[in-house]
Design a protein around this motif. Structure first.
Motif, PDB file in Angstrom:
ATOM      1  N   GLY A  20      -9.048  17.434   2.625  1.00 49.13           N
ATOM      2  CA  GLY A  20     -10.321  18.053   2.243  1.00 49.13           C
ATOM      3  C   GLY A  20     -11.506  17.430   2.961  1.00 49.13           C
ATOM      4  O   GLY A  20     -12.428  18.126   3.389  1.00 49.13           O
ATOM      5  N   ILE A  21     -11.478  16.115   3.091  1.00 53.85           N
ATOM      6  CA  ILE A  21     -12.592  15.429   3.767  1.00 53.85           C
ATOM      7  C   ILE A  21     -12.678  15.883   5.226  1.00 53.85           C
ATOM      8  O   ILE A  21     -13.764  16.163   5.748  1.00 53.85           O
ATOM      9  CB  ILE A  21     -12.421  13.899   3.677  1.00 53.85           C
ATOM     10  CG1 ILE A  21     -12.594  13.422   2.230  1.00 53.85           C
ATOM     11  CG2 ILE A  21     -13.406  13.181   4.602  1.00 53.85           C
ATOM     12  CD1 ILE A  21     -12.218  11.968   1.999  1.00 53.85           C
ATOM     13  N   TYR A  22     -11.528  15.985   5.871  1.00 51.74           N
ATOM     14  CA  TYR A  22     -11.523  16.412   7.273  1.00 51.74           C
ATOM     15  C   TYR A  22     -12.002  17.862   7.394  1.00 51.74           C
ATOM     16  O   TYR A  22     -12.825  18.190   8.265  1.00 51.74           O
ATOM     17  CB  TYR A  22     -10.118  16.250   7.863  1.00 51.74           C
ATOM     18  CG  TYR A  22     -10.029  16.642   9.323  1.00 51.74           C
ATOM     19  CD1 TYR A  22     -10.930  16.144  10.260  1.00 51.74           C
ATOM     20  CD2 TYR A  22      -9.029  17.510   9.768  1.00 51.74           C
ATOM     21  CE1 TYR A  22     -10.851  16.505  11.593  1.00 51.74           C
ATOM     22  CE2 TYR A  22      -8.937  17.874  11.108  1.00 51.74           C
ATOM     23  CZ  TYR A  22      -9.851  17.378  12.010  1.00 51.74           C
ATOM     24  OH  TYR A  22      -9.773  17.741  13.331  1.00 51.74           O
ATOM     25  N   GLN A  23     -11.531  18.724   6.481  1.00 49.91           N
ATOM     26  CA  GLN A  23     -11.949  20.127   6.535  1.00 49.91           C
ATOM     27  C   GLN A  23     -13.453  20.240   6.291  1.00 49.91           C
ATOM     28  O   GLN A  23     -14.139  21.045   6.908  1.00 49.91           O
ATOM     29  CB  GLN A  23     -11.177  20.940   5.483  1.00 49.91           C
ATOM     30  CG  GLN A  23     -11.221  22.436   5.740  1.00 49.91           C
ATOM     31  CD  GLN A  23     -10.206  22.873   6.781  1.00 49.91           C
ATOM     32  OE1 GLN A  23      -9.023  22.698   6.612  1.00 49.91           O
ATOM     33  NE2 GLN A  23     -10.678  23.466   7.874  1.00 49.91           N
ATOM     34  N   TYR A  91     -11.705   3.051   2.822  1.00 51.03           N
ATOM     35  CA  TYR A  91     -11.755   3.770   4.102  1.00 51.03           C
ATOM     36  C   TYR A  91     -12.316   5.183   3.900  1.00 51.03           C
ATOM     37  O   TYR A  91     -13.241   5.613   4.616  1.00 51.03           O
ATOM     38  CB  TYR A  91     -10.349   3.831   4.713  1.00 51.03           C
ATOM     39  CG  TYR A  91     -10.242   4.697   5.950  1.00 51.03           C
ATOM     40  CD1 TYR A  91     -10.683   4.241   7.191  1.00 51.03           C
ATOM     41  CD2 TYR A  91      -9.694   5.980   5.879  1.00 51.03           C
ATOM     42  CE1 TYR A  91     -10.577   5.037   8.327  1.00 51.03           C
ATOM     43  CE2 TYR A  91      -9.592   6.777   7.012  1.00 51.03           C
ATOM     44  CZ  TYR A  91     -10.026   6.300   8.233  1.00 51.03           C
ATOM     45  OH  TYR A  91      -9.930   7.089   9.353  1.00 51.03           O
ATOM     46  N   PHE A  92     -11.785   5.910   2.925  1.00 51.03           N
ATOM     47  CA  PHE A  92     -12.238   7.294   2.736  1.00 51.03           C
ATOM     48  C   PHE A  92     -13.701   7.332   2.277  1.00 51.03           C
ATOM     49  O   PHE A  92     -14.446   8.241   2.653  1.00 51.03           O
ATOM     50  CB  PHE A  92     -11.294   8.043   1.789  1.00 51.03           C
ATOM     51  CG  PHE A  92      -9.962   8.304   2.451  1.00 51.03           C
ATOM     52  CD1 PHE A  92      -9.864   9.236   3.471  1.00 51.03           C
ATOM     53  CD2 PHE A  92      -8.835   7.577   2.111  1.00 51.03           C
ATOM     54  CE1 PHE A  92      -8.660   9.453   4.143  1.00 51.03           C
ATOM     55  CE2 PHE A  92      -7.631   7.779   2.764  1.00 51.03           C
ATOM     56  CZ  PHE A  92      -7.536   8.722   3.783  1.00 51.03           C
ATOM     57  N   ASN A  93     -14.098   6.324   1.513  1.00 51.64           N
ATOM     58  CA  ASN A  93     -15.520   6.235   1.138  1.00 51.64           C
ATOM     59  C   ASN A  93     -16.385   5.982   2.360  1.00 51.64           C
ATOM     60  O   ASN A  93     -17.467   6.552   2.510  1.00 51.64           O
ATOM     61  CB  ASN A  93     -15.721   5.134   0.094  1.00 51.64           C
ATOM     62  CG  ASN A  93     -15.454   5.654  -1.309  1.00 51.64           C
ATOM     63  OD1 ASN A  93     -16.282   6.347  -1.887  1.00 51.64           O
ATOM     64  ND2 ASN A  93     -14.281   5.365  -1.835  1.00 51.64           N
ATOM     65  N   ARG A  94     -15.891   5.120   3.225  1.00 55.59           N
ATOM     66  CA  ARG A  94     -16.641   4.831   4.455  1.00 55.59           C
ATOM     67  C   ARG A  94     -16.796   6.106   5.301  1.00 55.59           C
ATOM     68  O   ARG A  94     -17.865   6.382   5.844  1.00 55.59           O
ATOM     69  CB  ARG A  94     -15.898   3.730   5.251  1.00 55.59           C
ATOM     70  CG  ARG A  94     -16.436   3.483   6.631  1.00 55.59           C
ATOM     71  CD  ARG A  94     -17.847   2.899   6.600  1.00 55.59           C
ATOM     72  NE  ARG A  94     -18.431   2.857   7.931  1.00 55.59           N
ATOM     73  CZ  ARG A  94     -19.706   3.116   8.194  1.00 55.59           C
ATOM     74  NH1 ARG A  94     -20.552   3.409   7.218  1.00 55.59           N
ATOM     75  NH2 ARG A  94     -20.156   3.054   9.419  1.00 55.59           N
ATOM     76  N   VAL A  95     -15.728   6.874   5.400  1.00 55.83           N
ATOM     77  CA  VAL A  95     -15.769   8.096   6.214  1.00 55.83           C
ATOM     78  C   VAL A  95     -16.823   9.061   5.666  1.00 55.83           C
ATOM     79  O   VAL A  95     -17.662   9.569   6.424  1.00 55.83           O
ATOM     80  CB  VAL A  95     -14.377   8.772   6.269  1.00 55.83           C
ATOM     81  CG1 VAL A  95     -14.465  10.132   6.951  1.00 55.83           C
ATOM     82  CG2 VAL A  95     -13.382   7.870   6.997  1.00 55.83           C
ATOM     83  N   VAL A  96     -16.805   9.310   4.357  1.00 56.96           N
ATOM     84  CA  VAL A  96     -17.774  10.289   3.837  1.00 56.96           C
ATOM     85  C   VAL A  96     -19.207   9.782   3.975  1.00 56.96           C
ATOM     86  O   VAL A  96     -20.130  10.572   4.198  1.00 56.96           O
ATOM     87  CB  VAL A  96     -17.496  10.745   2.377  1.00 56.96           C
ATOM     88  CG1 VAL A  96     -16.177  11.481   2.270  1.00 56.96           C
ATOM     89  CG2 VAL A  96     -17.530   9.605   1.406  1.00 56.96           C
ATOM     90  N   ASP A  97     -19.384   8.459   3.898  1.00 52.15           N
ATOM     91  CA  ASP A  97     -20.751   7.943   4.053  1.00 52.15           C
ATOM     92  C   ASP A  97     -21.185   7.933   5.516  1.00 52.15           C
ATOM     93  O   ASP A  97     -22.295   8.327   5.845  1.00 52.15           O
ATOM     94  CB  ASP A  97     -20.855   6.545   3.434  1.00 52.15           C
ATOM     95  CG  ASP A  97     -20.778   6.625   1.913  1.00 52.15           C
ATOM     96  OD1 ASP A  97     -21.147   7.690   1.364  1.00 52.15           O
ATOM     97  OD2 ASP A  97     -20.320   5.664   1.277  1.00 52.15           O
ATOM     98  N   LEU A 104     -22.393  16.638   0.109  1.00 58.53           N
ATOM     99  CA  LEU A 104     -21.783  17.969   0.048  1.00 58.53           C
ATOM    100  C   LEU A 104     -20.652  18.029  -0.978  1.00 58.53           C
ATOM    101  O   LEU A 104     -19.972  19.042  -1.103  1.00 58.53           O
ATOM    102  CB  LEU A 104     -21.225  18.347   1.428  1.00 58.53           C
ATOM    103  CG  LEU A 104     -22.241  18.363   2.572  1.00 58.53           C
ATOM    104  CD1 LEU A 104     -21.539  18.589   3.902  1.00 58.53           C
ATOM    105  CD2 LEU A 104     -23.288  19.453   2.325  1.00 58.53           C
ATOM    106  N   ILE A 105     -20.449  16.915  -1.682  1.00 65.43           N
ATOM    107  CA  ILE A 105     -19.322  16.841  -2.620  1.00 65.43           C
ATOM    108  C   ILE A 105     -19.838  16.848  -4.053  1.00 65.43           C
ATOM    109  O   ILE A 105     -20.762  16.101  -4.397  1.00 65.43           O
ATOM    110  CB  ILE A 105     -18.491  15.560  -2.383  1.00 65.43           C
ATOM    111  CG1 ILE A 105     -18.001  15.507  -0.935  1.00 65.43           C
ATOM    112  CG2 ILE A 105     -17.308  15.498  -3.355  1.00 65.43           C
ATOM    113  CD1 ILE A 105     -17.273  14.231  -0.571  1.00 65.43           C
ATOM    114  N   ARG A 106     -19.253  17.694  -4.866  1.00 66.76           N
ATOM    115  CA  ARG A 106     -19.573  17.687  -6.303  1.00 66.76           C
ATOM    116  C   ARG A 106     -18.355  17.099  -7.023  1.00 66.76           C
ATOM    117  O   ARG A 106     -17.277  17.697  -7.032  1.00 66.76           O
ATOM    118  CB  ARG A 106     -19.856  19.099  -6.787  1.00 66.76           C
ATOM    119  CG  ARG A 106     -20.346  19.159  -8.237  1.00 66.76           C
ATOM    120  CD  ARG A 106     -20.565  20.614  -8.649  1.00 66.76           C
ATOM    121  NE  ARG A 106     -21.384  20.732  -9.846  1.00 66.76           N
ATOM    122  CZ  ARG A 106     -20.891  20.769 -11.078  1.00 66.76           C
ATOM    123  NH1 ARG A 106     -19.582  20.663 -11.279  1.00 66.76           N
ATOM    124  NH2 ARG A 106     -21.694  20.907 -12.118  1.00 66.76           N
TER     125      ARG A 106
END
Ligand code: NA7
Length: 550
Positions: A20-23, A91-97, A104-106
């Motif tokens: 989802g993060i990549y999409q 890691y995934f938190n770092r990517v979204v930040d 863009l995430i609810r």
């Protein structure tokens, strides 16, 4: 984008896991209005929910993460070859930040229904908390191992001690010190949790229904020199996993088992044994998963390793699988797993001899009597493949619920789309992957992104997988599952772990090369058959246009 109710977007993505993060990143980069809704309060998907002690990758860390940004790859330093859950979540938190995706995430948004509205050509999405959204495209990146499964054991709710499912682990630390602990289930999760809990608990009782072929993960820290090499090799690593049939760095072997003499074979097996994680499948003899005699030979070798570690011969025999060969089920990779059974405070209950009859207020009752516990860990797996999608409340053309359309098993085109559900995509879903998941799922997300771009460029507002292509892919997946794959029909790969679930193959049995080849055919045909006419009539027969069903 605000996170208020009533979003109206081009693309609504469900699930903030690796796919989802990549999409989301792709959609935002392509200039769509997009929102991602996530059931949890943080990102990471599997790495948000599965925070049990010992939870870690068994794909090499640097092959699991993203390759779309060289800068990200080079600045993020994994501490271990197989990183643990806290690091993976970071890691995934770092990517979204880093890529400014969080706004863009609810969060805390559990989708309960998604209904296709033919008139407006949009999806109407509703969540448990009253949130609603309208979106032209709906992308369910809800994962294949995201609906935890509890066996229907009488009295489960009555237990007065602490009880946890590995897939719903609390954020707060669970203290096992001096506790009497039961672990039910010996899949990847149970195998990871048992050796971590054993040294601190007063006792660990493992309830095993079916043993698994557990082999060593061989995790270790990444040295500063390896760190420098990883950075220097970014392109090489990206290209290797990009082309690999399995999405790993492990080299495929071109040798067959019986080409070697018994002595050569033993030496080869010893070398393979030393490889990290999935190296034991991928770099093994190429016929290991396909030729039953070859599989038995390797399985015998692994059984010998188990007997060499577990001191009590009766326990060792119970821990060696008899119903399936290596890779017949998803093999767990462990660290100190079999060694744990040599501890005086760890015992094994074979549920084939003494099945669980009930959970009581104080413990677990089997045919052999009641054993009392302070903590029960349910490491009993997931409703694999279709579990999350069937629960999303997706309703397609003519009011057809997805769960009804898939009553006998998933019907998919490339594990991405299903006919009768226009503008709906589920990268990372059933029939999609069978290897290093993020690489397969990334291919699927790329395919979706390119398809949306094509539709936008050519003025198509409705995209639908042609029925013929769906029939084709589903039949190919099911046929190959029987004829070409080593998978045991009693595994979750066939949905066999969920009582009453239709027996259907849920992985991609054809592998990544076939997936990529089929994608390329679709792209080269300008997605023939994917765009129904203005009156909703299906487009030209995609299979014919793409020459696939011949
Ligand atoms: P798995 O691999 O599905 O393992 C679940 C375990 O729970 C497995 O040992 C099951 O035994 C056991 N189980 C399931 N139902 C019962 C009942 N009713 N009684 C006793 N034992 C039961 O899930 P994991 O969470 O370990 O791993 C999932 C994935 O996460 C894994 O594949 C990796 O991708 C990471 P069974 O074998 O069905 O007899």
């Amino acid at each position: 984008m605000s996170s208020d109710a009533g979003a109206d977007v081009d693309i609504l993505i469900v699930g903030a896991g690796v796919t989802g993060i990549y999409q989301l990143y792709l959609a935002r980069e392509a200039g769509y209005s997009v929102q991602l809704v996530e059931q949890g309060s943080g990102v990471g998907g599997t790495w948000y929910w599965n925070r049990y002690p010992g939870s870690r990758y068994d794909s090499e860390s640097y092959t699991y993460g993203y390759f779309f940004s060289e800068e990200l790859f080079k600045e993020w330093e994994w501490s271990e070859h197989f990183a643990g859950q806290p690091e993976n979540e970071r890691y995934f938190n770092r990517v979204v930040d880093k890529f400014d995706l969080r706004r863009l995430i609810r969060f805390n948004t559990t989708v309960t229904s998604a209904v296709w509205d033919e008139t407006s050509g949009t999806w109407r999405v509703t969540a448990q908390d009253g949130y609603t959204a309208r979106a032209r495209y709906l992308v369910a990146a809800t994962g294949v191992l995201s609906v935890p499964f509890y066996p229907n054991v009488p009295g489960r709710e009555s237990f007065r001690g602490e009880a946890y499912h590995t897939g719903l682990w609390p954020d707060a630390e669970v203290d096992f010190t001096g506790k009497r602990v039961a672990v039910i289930g010996t899949g990847s999760s149970g195998v990871q949790v048992i050796p971590i809990v054993a040294p601190v608990a007063s006792s660990v009782t493992v309830y095993q229904r079916t043993p698994n072929w557990v082999t060593p993960l061989h995790n270790r820290p990444i040295t500063p020199q390896e760190q420098a090499e990883l950075k220097a090799d970014f392109e090489k690593i990206r290209d290797t996993v990009g082309k690999s049939p399995s999405g790993f760095l492990h080299q495929h072997s071109d040798k067959s088992t019986f080409e070697d003499s018994p002595e050569e074979r033993q030496a080869f097996y010893e070398r393979v044994w030393q490889l990290g994680g999935f190296g034991k499948i991928i770099s093994n003899y190429r016929d290991m998963t396909l030729n039953p005699a070859a599989n038995a030979e390797w399985s015998r070798f692994v059984a010998g390793k188990i007997r060499a570690v577990v001191k009590d011969p009766a326990t060792a025999e119970k821990l060696i699988p008899k119903d399936h060969g290596y890779a017949g089920k998803r093999p767990p990779y462990g660290t100190g797993y079999f060694e744990a059974y040599n501890r005086p405070n760890v015992s094994l209950v074979d549920l084939n001899e003494t099945p669980i009859t009930a959970v009581t207020e104080t413990g677990i009752e089997t045919a052999a009597g009641l054993q009392e516990f302070d903590i029960i860990v349910w490491a009993t797996g997931f409703d694999f493949g279709t579990g999350a999608l069937r629960r999303l409340g997706v309703v397609g053309r003519d009011g057809l619920p997805l769960k009804d359309y898939w009553a006998d098993g998933p019907l998919t085109y490339l594990g991405i789309m299903t006919h009768g559900f226009p503008n709906f995509f589920f990268p990372g879903g059933p029939h999609g992957a069978a290897g290093n998941n993020p690489r397969y799922n990334g291919d699927q997300s790329d395919f979706v992104a390119e398809l949306l771009d094509f539709a936008r460029e050519h003025g198509h507002r409705v995209i639908e997988a042609p029925k013929a292509l769906e029939v084709e892919w589903t039949a190919m997946v099911n046929d190959a599952a029987i004829t070409m794959s080593p998978f045991n029909e009693q595994s979750y790969f066939f949905g066999a772990n969920i009582p009453g679930k239709a027996k259907a193959f849920l992985l991609n049995s054809l592998g990544r090369p076939k997936l990529l080849q089929m994608m390329e055919i679709a792209v080269k045909s300008d997605y023939a058959g994917f765009f129904p006419g203005p009156d909703g009539a299906p487009g030209p027969d995609g299979a014919e246009a793409q020459g696939i069903s011949k």
